[in-house]
Design an enzyme around this catalytic site. Structure first.
Site, PDB file in Angstrom:
ATOM      1  N   GLU A 272       0.837  -1.193   0.000  1.00 53.09           N
ATOM      2  CA  GLU A 272       0.000   0.000   0.000  1.00 53.09           C
ATOM      3  C   GLU A 272       0.874   1.245   0.000  1.00 53.09           C
ATOM      4  O   GLU A 272       1.935   1.253   0.634  1.00 53.09           O
ATOM      5  CB  GLU A 272      -0.935   0.007   1.211  1.00 53.09           C
ATOM      6  CG  GLU A 272      -1.907  -1.159   1.212  1.00 53.09           C
ATOM      7  CD  GLU A 272      -2.816  -1.169   2.434  1.00 53.09           C
ATOM      8  OE1 GLU A 272      -2.694  -0.252   3.282  1.00 53.09           O
ATOM      9  OE2 GLU A 272      -3.644  -2.095   2.557  1.00 53.09           O
ATOM     10  N   HIS A 295      -7.992   1.105   2.025  1.00 54.00           N
ATOM     11  CA  HIS A 295      -7.820   0.751   3.438  1.00 54.00           C
ATOM     12  C   HIS A 295      -8.630   1.682   4.350  1.00 54.00           C
ATOM     13  O   HIS A 295      -8.109   2.258   5.307  1.00 54.00           O
ATOM     14  CB  HIS A 295      -6.341   0.784   3.830  1.00 54.00           C
ATOM     15  CG  HIS A 295      -6.015  -0.095   5.007  1.00 54.00           C
ATOM     16  ND1 HIS A 295      -4.835  -0.767   5.123  1.00 54.00           N
ATOM     17  CD2 HIS A 295      -6.725  -0.413   6.120  1.00 54.00           C
ATOM     18  CE1 HIS A 295      -4.814  -1.458   6.250  1.00 54.00           C
ATOM     19  NE2 HIS A 295      -5.960  -1.264   6.870  1.00 54.00           N
TER      20      HIS A 295
END
Length: 412
Positions: A272, A295
């Site tokens: 990420e 997220h």
């Protein structure tokens, strides 16, 4: 938080650092309690920057992006506790934190409702193929059809991981008229009419929608791989709002393209970006009936405020009274305060004879122990002592000299 006692270390000298835009509720709690040196930064820090910043920090608050490595902990000579303002603690090297006697807290329950509600919402969007119709409408194409769109009522939801979030999803799903089956590595009491299955494959082969709610560990990494995906019911939907390492995204993309899996919602990824605006890539980009989110499963105003309250209260209770309930490193202790005493906290390596040496040294110097509690884990022991006020400074110095000592703090 209410102020119970004055700590021995002046409150204006206690340095508190909050990273990653932690809720203002946490900042307010400490400032209201008299702690003036509270800094809040908007993003995560690199290891190099963090090593520089933590040298004089006593309490550190982070979320999921900040990585607490052994090098960071070695540099944080004054660090007493870390608050993870999120569900997990995998961003902290817990072994190293334990060795340094640093308490690590988190908030395992505070955002469960936020995630559970979103999972249900995503299930409805995907089973109705809303992403496809939304894309078509934005592109100027009218797609008014019922083909491939279904109701939730009567469908089967399969939950992998029947913990705090999974069980809430279960309750919400039943309220919509769904059948719920689940698999968990640990035996769990079902809520409502949910039914446990003995294996993962049983769940994925029966369920119309599969939602993952497992931690990141050796047993769950790559849990949903191509071998498991081939057992998914044709036309089923996969939702992963748990951990990024759980699903093989390449294999999932292949199954989506083949049509075996009809849709997916993914919020967590093996890699990420560090910050907003950074470039992000995944094999699932551009696929139909796939919802990708950055997220944000637990990212609601309510959840962030709840997390801010929960973790800051744990940090405060430790700082003021030595309470370690909820700690992932130092053993959990909660000794009620005693009037007319001074409290000392002692963290040591868990080897035989340490408590005996503590008591012997204090006894030799006629220091009366008015309250004492010891708890250990595999690595360390934690002793909370309430001693006579007149000799507390002497006791503090004696305890610093005990073999295997990691940390000693004269609390009040």
């Amino acid at each position: 938080m209410s102020e119970k006692k004055n700590t021995s270390y002046p409150k204006d000298k206690v340095n508190i650092l909050f990273l990653e835009n932690i809720s203002d509720a946490a900042v307010k709690n400490f400032k209201d309690a008299g702690y003036a040196s509270v800094r809040k930064l908007g993003g995560a820090l690199t290891e190099e920057d963090l090593i520089r910043e933590v040298k004089d920090v006593h309490l550190l608050g982070i979320r999921s992006k900040t990585q607490i490595t052994p090098a960071v902990l070695a540099a944080a000579k004054k660090l007493q506790a870390i608050g993870c303002f999120c569900i997990g603690v995998n961003q902290v090297d817990l072994k190293s934190a334990t060795e340094h006697g640093v308490v690590v807290f988190n908030a395992p329950y505070s955002n469960t409702r936020s995630v559970a509600e979103l999972v249900i919402g995503l299930s409805i969007m995907l089973i109705r193929r809303i992403p496809d119709k939304n894309t078509a409408a934005h592109q100027g194409t009218w797609m008014k059809e019922a083909k491939g769109s279904y109701e939730m009522r009567g469908k089967t939801l399969g939950i992998i991981g029947y913990g705090n979030i999974g069980s809430q999803v279960s309750v919400l799903a039943e309220a919509l008229g769904m059948h719920v089956i689940f698999y968990d590595a640990v035996t769990k009491l079902p809520l409502g009419n949910a039914v446990a299955r003995k294996t993962l494959k049983e769940v994925v082969s029966e369920a119309d929608i599969i939602s993952l709610h497992v931690p990141d560990n050796k047993a769950t990494r790559n849990m949903i791989n191509d071998e498991v995906l081939q057992h998914f019911k044709k036309g089923s939907i996969l939702i992963n709002y748990a951990r990024g390492e759980v699903v093989d995204l390449e294999a999932l993309a292949a199954r989506l393209k083949s049509g075996q899996i009809a849709g997916a919602a993914i919020d967590v990824f093996p890699w990420e970006p560090e910050k907003n605006g950074d470039k992000f890539t995944t094999p699932l980009q551009g696929l139909p009936n796939v919802i990708l989110t950055p997220h944000i499963g637990g990212s609601t105003e309510e959840a962030q405020e709840n997390i801010g309250e929960d973790v800051s209260n744990k940090l405060y209770q430790f700082l003021e009274m030595g309470v370690t309930n909820g700690s992932h490193t130092v053993p959990a202790l909660n000794l009620p305060p005693q009037e007319g005493t001074h409290r000392i906290l002692h963290v040591h390596r868990n080897v035989p004879g340490v408590l005996s040496e503590i008591n012997t040294q204090l006894s030799k110097n006629n220091i009366n122990i008015l309250g004492q509690y010891l708890k250990t884990n595999d690595e360390i022991g934690y002793v909370v002592l309430d001693v006579d006020q007149k000799l507390s400074d002497t006791a503090f110095q004696l305890l610093k000299q005990v073999k295997e000592t990691i940390k000693v703090r004269l609390l009040y």
